[in-house]
Design a protein around this motif. Structure first.
Motif, short mmCIF file in Angstrom:
data_model
loop_
_atom_site.label_atom_id
_atom_site.label_comp_id
_atom_site.label_asym_id
_atom_site.label_seq_id
_atom_site.Cartn_x
_atom_site.Cartn_y
_atom_site.Cartn_z
N VAL A 49 0.86 -1.19 0.00
CA VAL A 49 0.00 0.00 0.00
C VAL A 49 0.90 1.23 0.00
O VAL A 49 1.81 1.34 0.82
CB VAL A 49 -0.92 0.05 1.24
N SER A 50 0.63 2.14 -0.92
CA SER A 50 1.34 3.41 -0.96
C SER A 50 0.33 4.53 -0.80
O SER A 50 -0.78 4.45 -1.35
CB SER A 50 2.07 3.59 -2.30
N ILE A 51 0.71 5.55 -0.07
CA ILE A 51 -0.16 6.70 0.14
C ILE A 51 0.38 7.88 -0.64
O ILE A 51 1.56 8.26 -0.49
CB ILE A 51 -0.26 7.08 1.64
N ASN A 52 -0.47 8.45 -1.48
CA ASN A 52 -0.13 9.66 -2.21
C ASN A 52 -0.86 10.79 -1.49
O ASN A 52 -2.05 11.01 -1.70
CB ASN A 52 -0.59 9.53 -3.67
N LEU A 53 -0.15 11.47 -0.59
CA LEU A 53 -0.75 12.55 0.20
C LEU A 53 -0.67 13.84 -0.59
O LEU A 53 0.42 14.27 -0.97
CB LEU A 53 -0.03 12.68 1.54
N VAL A 54 -1.83 14.44 -0.86
CA VAL A 54 -1.89 15.66 -1.66
C VAL A 54 -2.58 16.78 -0.87
O VAL A 54 -3.34 16.51 0.05
CB VAL A 54 -2.64 15.42 -2.99
N TRP A 55 -2.29 18.00 -1.26
CA TRP A 55 -2.91 19.16 -0.60
C TRP A 55 -3.77 19.95 -1.57
O TRP A 55 -4.36 20.96 -1.22
CB TRP A 55 -1.83 20.05 0.03
N GLU A 56 -3.85 19.50 -2.82
CA GLU A 56 -4.71 20.11 -3.83
C GLU A 56 -5.56 19.03 -4.44
O GLU A 56 -5.01 18.01 -4.87
CB GLU A 56 -3.88 20.79 -4.92
N PRO A 57 -6.87 19.14 -4.51
CA PRO A 57 -7.58 20.29 -3.94
C PRO A 57 -7.58 20.23 -2.42
O PRO A 57 -7.61 19.15 -1.83
CB PRO A 57 -9.00 20.12 -4.48
N ALA A 58 -7.53 21.38 -1.81
CA ALA A 58 -7.54 21.47 -0.36
C ALA A 58 -8.89 20.98 0.15
O ALA A 58 -9.94 21.28 -0.42
CB ALA A 58 -7.30 22.91 0.09
N TRP A 59 -8.86 20.21 1.23
CA TRP A 59 -10.09 19.68 1.80
C TRP A 59 -10.92 20.80 2.41
O TRP A 59 -10.39 21.75 2.99
CB TRP A 59 -9.79 18.65 2.88
N ASN A 60 -12.24 20.68 2.24
CA ASN A 60 -13.16 21.57 2.95
C ASN A 60 -14.43 20.78 3.24
O ASN A 60 -14.65 19.71 2.69
CB ASN A 60 -13.43 22.87 2.18
N ILE A 61 -15.25 21.30 4.11
CA ILE A 61 -16.43 20.59 4.60
C ILE A 61 -17.39 20.18 3.49
O ILE A 61 -18.10 19.19 3.62
CB ILE A 61 -17.15 21.42 5.70
N THR A 62 -17.40 20.87 2.37
CA THR A 62 -18.33 20.50 1.29
C THR A 62 -17.99 19.15 0.68
O THR A 62 -18.81 18.57 -0.03
CB THR A 62 -18.35 21.58 0.18
N MET A 63 -16.79 18.62 0.94
CA MET A 63 -16.38 17.31 0.41
C MET A 63 -16.93 16.16 1.23
O MET A 63 -16.89 15.01 0.79
CB MET A 63 -14.86 17.23 0.33
N ALA A 64 -17.43 16.45 2.41
CA ALA A 64 -17.96 15.42 3.30
C ALA A 64 -19.36 15.01 2.88
O ALA A 64 -20.04 15.72 2.13
CB ALA A 64 -17.97 15.94 4.74
N THR A 65 -19.82 13.86 3.40
CA THR A 65 -21.19 13.42 3.12
C THR A 65 -22.17 14.37 3.81
O THR A 65 -21.81 15.12 4.73
CB THR A 65 -21.43 11.99 3.66
N ASP A 66 -23.41 14.34 3.38
CA ASP A 66 -24.43 15.21 3.97
C ASP A 66 -24.58 14.98 5.47
O ASP A 66 -24.77 15.91 6.24
CB ASP A 66 -25.78 15.02 3.27
N GLU A 67 -24.48 13.70 5.89
CA GLU A 67 -24.60 13.38 7.32
C GLU A 67 -23.48 14.05 8.12
O GLU A 67 -23.71 14.64 9.17
CB GLU A 67 -24.56 11.87 7.53
N VAL A 68 -22.27 13.96 7.62
CA VAL A 68 -21.12 14.58 8.30
C VAL A 68 -21.28 16.10 8.33
O VAL A 68 -21.08 16.73 9.37
CB VAL A 68 -19.79 14.17 7.62
N LYS A 69 -21.67 16.67 7.19
CA LYS A 69 -21.88 18.14 7.13
C LYS A 69 -22.89 18.58 8.17
O LYS A 69 -22.68 19.56 8.87
CB LYS A 69 -22.34 18.56 5.74
N ALA A 70 -23.99 17.84 8.28
CA ALA A 70 -25.05 18.21 9.22
C ALA A 70 -24.55 18.14 10.66
O ALA A 70 -24.80 19.04 11.46
CB ALA A 70 -26.26 17.31 9.03
#
Length: 101
Positions: A75-96
């Motif tokens: 397993v290799s992890i490609n850690l990226v910072w673009e696009p930057a994470w924001n709350i709109t990327m979460a599921t509706d349940e998480v956002k709520a």
């Protein structure tokens, strides 16, 4: 080979310890592929570059894929910072639930 969905399901066993939601629900996992050699590459981000659990979360993702998908060799992890994470990327349940903080 494992599908993207199978890899995401394996990663969904990993919770962000600060908020209690899994990394897939949070929208932190961008992509995952498995090649014919059973090597998985996960493209992901973290909620912030200053995340104090940076190394631990990456290790947990690697361990979850190896544990849940026994044919995986690496397993290799490609850690990226673009696009930057924001709350709109979460599921509706998480956002709520997070909007209540």
């Amino acid at each position: 080979m494992y599908s993207k969905e199978e890899i995401f399901k394996a990663i969904s066993t990993v919770n962000d310890p600060e908020v209690g939601f899994n990394l897939v629900e949070m929208g932190l996992i961008y992509d995952a592929v498995c090649d014919e050699n059973m090597e998985v590459v996960v493209t992901m981000t973290l909620s912030t570059k200053a995340c104090p659990l940076h190394q631990m979360i990456i290790q947990w993702v690697e361990e979850a894929v190896l544990r849940e998908l026994p044919k995986v060799q690496k397993v290799s992890i490609n850690l990226v910072w673009e696009p930057a994470w924001n709350i709109t990327m979460a599921t509706d349940e998480v956002k709520a639930k997070l909007s209540g903080f």
